[in-house]
Design a protein around this motif. Structure first.
Motif, PDB file in Angstrom:
ATOM      1  N   TYR A   9      -3.179   0.521  -3.872  1.00  0.00           N
ATOM      2  CA  TYR A   9      -2.822  -0.923  -3.463  1.00  0.00           C
ATOM      3  C   TYR A   9      -2.670  -1.753  -4.437  1.00  0.00           C
ATOM      4  O   TYR A   9      -3.477  -1.966  -5.684  1.00  0.00           O
ATOM      5  CB  TYR A   9      -4.280  -1.451  -2.817  1.00  0.00           C
ATOM      6  CG  TYR A   9      -4.863  -0.502  -1.727  1.00  0.00           C
ATOM      7  CD1 TYR A   9      -4.489  -1.005  -0.583  1.00  0.00           C
ATOM      8  CD2 TYR A   9      -5.695   0.500  -2.211  1.00  0.00           C
ATOM      9  CE1 TYR A   9      -5.096  -0.065   0.564  1.00  0.00           C
ATOM     10  CE2 TYR A   9      -6.203   1.057  -1.047  1.00  0.00           C
ATOM     11  CZ  TYR A   9      -5.769   1.029   0.347  1.00  0.00           C
ATOM     12  OH  TYR A   9      -6.401   1.729   1.663  1.00  0.00           O
ATOM     13  N   ASP A  53      -8.971   0.299   7.645  1.00  0.00           N
ATOM     14  CA  ASP A  53      -8.398   1.446   6.893  1.00  0.00           C
ATOM     15  C   ASP A  53      -9.164   1.359   5.557  1.00  0.00           C
ATOM     16  O   ASP A  53      -9.832   0.561   4.969  1.00  0.00           O
ATOM     17  CB  ASP A  53      -6.808   1.155   6.381  1.00  0.00           C
ATOM     18  CG  ASP A  53      -6.472   2.379   5.603  1.00  0.00           C
ATOM     19  OD1 ASP A  53      -6.746   3.497   5.934  1.00  0.00           O
ATOM     20  OD2 ASP A  53      -5.672   1.946   4.526  1.00  0.00           O
ATOM     21  N   GLY A  54      -9.471   2.688   5.032  1.00  0.00           N
ATOM     22  CA  GLY A  54     -10.333   2.813   3.815  1.00  0.00           C
ATOM     23  C   GLY A  54     -11.521   3.363   4.287  1.00  0.00           C
ATOM     24  O   GLY A  54     -12.678   3.402   3.151  1.00  0.00           O
ATOM     25  N   VAL A  75       0.695   5.310   0.108  1.00  0.00           N
ATOM     26  CA  VAL A  75       0.167   6.578   0.444  1.00  0.00           C
ATOM     27  C   VAL A  75       0.729   7.860  -0.079  1.00  0.00           C
ATOM     28  O   VAL A  75       1.598   7.896  -0.087  1.00  0.00           O
ATOM     29  CB  VAL A  75      -0.233   6.632   2.126  1.00  0.00           C
ATOM     30  CG1 VAL A  75      -0.991   8.015   2.437  1.00  0.00           C
ATOM     31  CG2 VAL A  75      -0.767   5.491   2.751  1.00  0.00           C
ATOM     32  N   THR A 102      -6.548   2.050  -7.410  1.00  0.00           N
ATOM     33  CA  THR A 102      -6.134   3.470  -6.931  1.00  0.00           C
ATOM     34  C   THR A 102      -7.224   4.040  -6.404  1.00  0.00           C
ATOM     35  O   THR A 102      -8.457   3.911  -6.834  1.00  0.00           O
ATOM     36  CB  THR A 102      -5.690   4.357  -8.150  1.00  0.00           C
ATOM     37  OG1 THR A 102      -6.890   4.422  -9.260  1.00  0.00           O
ATOM     38  CG2 THR A 102      -4.392   3.608  -8.837  1.00  0.00           C
ATOM     39  N   ARG A 142      -4.593   6.949  -2.364  1.00  0.00           N
ATOM     40  CA  ARG A 142      -4.038   5.396  -1.993  1.00  0.00           C
ATOM     41  C   ARG A 142      -3.690   4.351  -3.166  1.00  0.00           C
ATOM     42  O   ARG A 142      -4.469   4.637  -4.246  1.00  0.00           O
ATOM     43  CB  ARG A 142      -4.865   4.580  -1.166  1.00  0.00           C
ATOM     44  CG  ARG A 142      -5.291   5.245   0.270  1.00  0.00           C
ATOM     45  CD  ARG A 142      -4.188   5.014   1.028  1.00  0.00           C
ATOM     46  NE  ARG A 142      -4.354   5.849   2.264  1.00  0.00           N
ATOM     47  CZ  ARG A 142      -4.450   7.050   2.691  1.00  0.00           C
ATOM     48  NH1 ARG A 142      -4.002   7.932   1.913  1.00  0.00           N
ATOM     49  NH2 ARG A 142      -4.791   7.305   4.054  1.00  0.00           N
ATOM     50  N   LYS A 201       0.807  -1.202  -0.135  1.00  0.00           N
ATOM     51  CA  LYS A 201       0.018  -0.081   0.074  1.00  0.00           C
ATOM     52  C   LYS A 201       0.840   1.219  -0.018  1.00  0.00           C
ATOM     53  O   LYS A 201       1.804   1.427   1.023  1.00  0.00           O
ATOM     54  CB  LYS A 201      -0.914  -0.042   1.177  1.00  0.00           C
ATOM     55  CG  LYS A 201      -1.727   1.124   1.345  1.00  0.00           C
ATOM     56  CD  LYS A 201      -2.609   1.295   2.642  1.00  0.00           C
ATOM     57  CE  LYS A 201      -1.727   1.889   3.816  1.00  0.00           C
ATOM     58  NZ  LYS A 201      -2.596   1.926   4.954  1.00  0.00           N
TER      59      LYS A 201
END
Length: 874
Positions: free
Chosen positions: A368, A418-419, A361, A376, A366, A359
């Motif tokens: 992945y 997260d997310g 940042v 994205t 973001r 990942k």
């Protein structure tokens, strides 16, 4: 006038009178008075050894010389022909007997000193001779030295027979010198912040997935690495600075921006990114350092499995196999072209359905990425309170953790998934500036880095402890901190330093009963003061010897009392009531070992409740020794009854005698048990499991404290001064015997399991009594003993007891050139009892495991300030 036999006594006492002006001129004279003490109670005057110390008050006049060294009742008196002038100490001069007070001009009447009492006695004896009358010397001396004069009203004496004791008078007046390191760290209570909960708010934009219609691939090529020297400088090992904590440090040429630990197929490396963007790694298995020749690197992070390294370099996402014999570079491509990311801020690894991913940042969102898919997400991140107001000062610590520094310390937060929008759950507050934080594999356990050291925070119990890391505080001032918690050690990076800290052994130890006892022992010092044995806030009265306690002994004569009192004037200043406890300094240190101190504490707590105590433990573990020392520590008589298979009930009450002591007296003589009932003290019933007949006769004695004699008399126990300690081995092979009956064992208020000392304490015990033998040899012997104890009784028919180790180490100390393996096998030789090749093989294997098979033992030089004591305590 005809010289009478008492003249030598008068001469000796007259010699003591020469000291009287010293006592009279003392600025402060403190009397230590026994109340109703027995005939063995003496005095403790200020001895010459203490009076002659420099810097204590004004000089005193020289002692007058005498013409002869008198003899008292067969005892040789010290010569006073050439006694030097002495200076009077400004400290209190103790005296234990009552007498006529000596007052200074204009001062209140002072307490009598021992010297004034000696003066009165000498005058009484001299007056009898001058008058021509036969003075009854025995009565005069008994009156002077029996120690039975009552203390005046308001003397403040706490207990009957009490005495005071200053630290300068005896090693018992202060805790023994520590032979074990202080346990550090210790758990401390953490805080709960009063701030409001926070929310991690995400404003998500467009989400785009690549890989379904565009091929995601990885380009592989060779990775150039160059061996370098003088880069990874290892510092000295830090082990031993702290109990059970292993620490190492290294210095690198430039500041560390971030670091990661890799491990694969037995290979391990520490990788770091410096402030100039260069990547280096040190292979611990090779002890070599390499530089990666791949241009400037922005970010690094270890993969989820810890075998490879994720990298962002020039906007490219890469993965490096640094632990392969031929290192390789994997570059993420999409549609055949390298995939670029812009403004990367942080990098971390994850695993999804078995796929290794990374990942990234960025300032815009973001990324992945795995080898199959790339997703994205455009997003902005904000930290807000529950009312939606922005909160400043919250920093990301990676892996869903956040820090916020306040006046209370550093508040730790943990984000959920997260997310998506989620609460930042407050973990707690550490009362210092935390520079880095990481989750532990153990649930609700976190570690942080601060100038105080490596901090372990246990959320469920709301407590923390700090492992000190030498040099970390200075390193943190020159650069950012990082914490890698992989594997069995932790790597801390700060400035130009790398620290490796292993705390697994410490954590395991701190969770043990042994650590609990050691922490308790640290917080509860043991010492003797004011007629009590103190252990922390608990105290136990030290018994005053009474004339009744001497029924079975020949009391001292008046002449002996006189000579003892004269001798005490020239002693080291220790009160006789304390000196009579008979505890050597080495015994005192051994008794202060945590497990021994706890056993003493638990036993005396039981005594306070008028309970009897039962010790159960393996042979040679110190049960009898502790009981003996307890009797000395508490000033009680020790009565020992050793039992065997043939001990009968009637043997415990009386024994048959014939012509006893040449007096032609035949019949029954009172046993030790009956004498203990009449006189008090500590009765030790040793090896209670051995009598095959049982010892039911003790039931009523232990329960009700009385026994009815055949002639109708009833003997009763004074429960305030009479206690029982029973000792026994576990009733299991190879021990023989019967367990105490239920009605007998129920008479004991407390049953204490007396196990062998923990390894650290056993090593300390051996070092106390045999300080010429190296610590390394003692450590190996204790390790061997514990290895062998694990196969007892399955293979070994006899345990290797501390007493056995005592004999081995004593031999080594006296004969250091003898073969150590030979000493060991001859001292611990179970093969002589049971012939089994497996026994000898097990012992040899244990010796070989610790490099002692066939080895000689070399003693170390003893400390100059201490004289070796070869006594074996048990």
């Amino acid at each position: 006038m005809t010289q009478r036999p008492l003249s030598p006594i008068i001469i000796s006492l007259a010699a003591v009178l020469a000291l009287q002006p010293l006592a009279a001129s003392a600025a402060n004279v403190t009397a230590i008075r026994p109340v109703k003490a027995g005939p063995f109670t003496g005095i403790a005057g200020a001895g010459l050894s203490s009076l002659s110390q420099p810097g204590f008050g004004a000089p005193a006049p020289a002692l007058p010389a005498l013409q002869a060294a008198p003899s008292l009742g067969g005892f040789a008196a010290p010569s006073l022909l050439s006694v030097p002038a002495v200076a009077l100490p400004g400290a209190a001069v103790p005296a234990m007997a009552q007498g006529q007070a000596v007052a200074e001009p204009g001062a209140p009447e002072a307490a009598a000193s021992a010297l004034s009492e000696v003066r009165e006695t000498a005058q009484a004896l001299a007056a009898g001779q001058e008058s021509g009358k036969d003075a009854d010397a025995s009565k005069v001396l008994d009156k002077a030295f029996d120690g039975a004069k009552a203390a005046p009203a308001g003397s403040g004496s706490e207990v009957e027979g009490a005495f005071s004791l200053s630290a300068s008078e005896s090693h018992l007046a202060k805790p023994a010198e520590a032979v074990l390191p202080v346990i550090d760290p210790q758990w401390m209570p953490a805080q709960r912040s009063q701030s409001r909960r926070l929310r991690y708010r995400v404003t998500a934009g467009e989400v785009k997935e690549l890989g379904e219609d565009v091929k995601v691939d990885v380009a592989v090529e060779a990775l150039a690495v160059q061996a370098v020297s003088g880069v990874f400088a290892e510092g000295p090992a830090m082990g031993g600075l702290q109990d059970k904590v292993s620490e190492k440090s290294w210095t690198v040429p430039s500041g560390i921006k971030s670091a990661a630990t890799l491990r694969k197929s037995g290979k391990e490396a520490l990788v770091w990114l410096d402030e100039q963007g260069a990547v280096r790694f040190h292979r611990f298995d090779e002890d070599k350092t390499y530089r990666v020749e791949a241009g400037k690197v922005d970010l690094i992070a270890a993969s989820a499995d810890g075998e490879t390294l994720h990298v962002v370099s020039g906007g490219l996402i890469k993965k490096w196999d640094l632990l392969e014999d031929a290192p390789r570079d994997h570059t993420l491509t999409v549609g055949g072209a390298p995939y670029l990311v812009q403004d990367a801020v942080s990098l971390s690894a994850f695993t999804q359905k078995g796929d290794d991913g990374v990942k990234v940042v960025t300032k815009a969102g973001r990324v992945y990425a795995t080898a199959k898919r790339v997703i994205t997400m455009a997003r902005t991140d904000e930290i807000v309170d529950l009312h939606g107001n922005l909160v400043s000062g919250v920093e990301s610590a990676g892996n869903g953790l956040y820090l916020r520094r306040t006046s209370e310390g550093t508040i730790l937060y943990s984000a959920a998934v997260d997310g998506e929008e989620s609460l930042l759950e407050e973990i707690g507050t550490l009362p210092f500036d935390a520079r880095a934080v990481s989750r532990s594999p153990i649930r609700d356990v976190y570690f942080a880095v601060s100038e105080e050291g490596l901090v372990e925070y246990e959320v469920s119990n709301n407590r923390y402890m700090t492992f000190k890391v030498p040099g970390l505080s200075e390193a943190l001032r020159s650069g950012p901190a990082g914490l890698d918690m992989r594997w069995d050690s932790m790597k801390i990076t700060a400035g130009r330093k790398v620290f490796e800290v292993q705390v697994a052994q410490a954590r395991e130890f701190l969770a043990s009963r042994s650590a609990e006892i050691r922490l308790w022992a640290q917080a509860n010092p043991m010492y003797v003061e004011g007629g009590y044995l103190h252990i922390g806030d608990f105290k136990f009265k030290i018994a005053a010897k009474t004339p009744q306690a001497m029924t079975w002994r020949t009391p001292p004569t008046g002449l002996q009392k006189a000579w003892n009192k004269v001798k005490s004037l020239f002693s080291r200043g220790m009160p006789e009531a304390v000196a009579s406890l008979g505890i050597s300094e080495k015994d005192w240190m051994a008794l202060n070992l945590p497990s021994n101190k706890r056993l003493i504490y638990d036993t005396l707590k039981g005594f306070t409740l008028h309970q009897h105590i039962l010790y159960i433990g393996e042979t040679g573990g110190g049960k009898t020794w502790i009981a003996t020392m307890l009797a000395k520590l508490t000033g009680n008589e020790l009565w020992m009854v050793s039992m065997n298979e043939y001990t009968r009930n009637k043997d415990l009450i009386a024994r048959e005698t014939f012509g006893e002591e040449g007096k032609n007296r035949t019949g029954l003589t009172a046993s030790t048990v009956l004498r203990w009932m009449q006189e008090g003290g500590i009765l030790v019933l040793d090896e209670m499991h051995k009598p095959l007949e049982g010892i039911a006769v003790l039931n009523n004695i232990l329960q009700n404290g009385e026994y009815r004699m055949a002639d109708g008399r009833t003997i009763k126990v004074d429960k305030t001064k009479s206690w029982v300690i029973g000792t026994m081995n576990p009733v299991k092979p190879p021990y023989k015997g019967e367990p105490p009956s239920g009605e007998l064992s129920s008479r004991f208020g407390m049953t204490l399991d007396v196990k062998y000392l923990p390894p650290d304490e056993e090593e300390a015990l051996l070092g106390i009594f045999f300080d010429k033998v190296s610590k390394d040899i003692i450590h190996k012997l204790v390790s061997i003993a514990n290895d062998l104890r694990r196969i007892y009784p399955e293979i070994l028919p006899l345990p290797i007891a501390p007493r056995t180790l005592m004999h081995i180490v004593e031999h080594i100390q006296k004969f250091p050139n003898d073969n150590l393996a030979d000493i060991f096998t001859k001292t611990y030789n179970p093969s002589s009892i049971v012939e089994d090749p497996a026994i000898a093989e097990a012992i040899t294997r244990a010796l070989q495991a610790h490099d002692l098979a066939g080895a000689g033992a070399k003693a170390v030089e003893p400390k100059a300030e201490k004289k070796a004591d070869d006594g074996v305590p048990f």
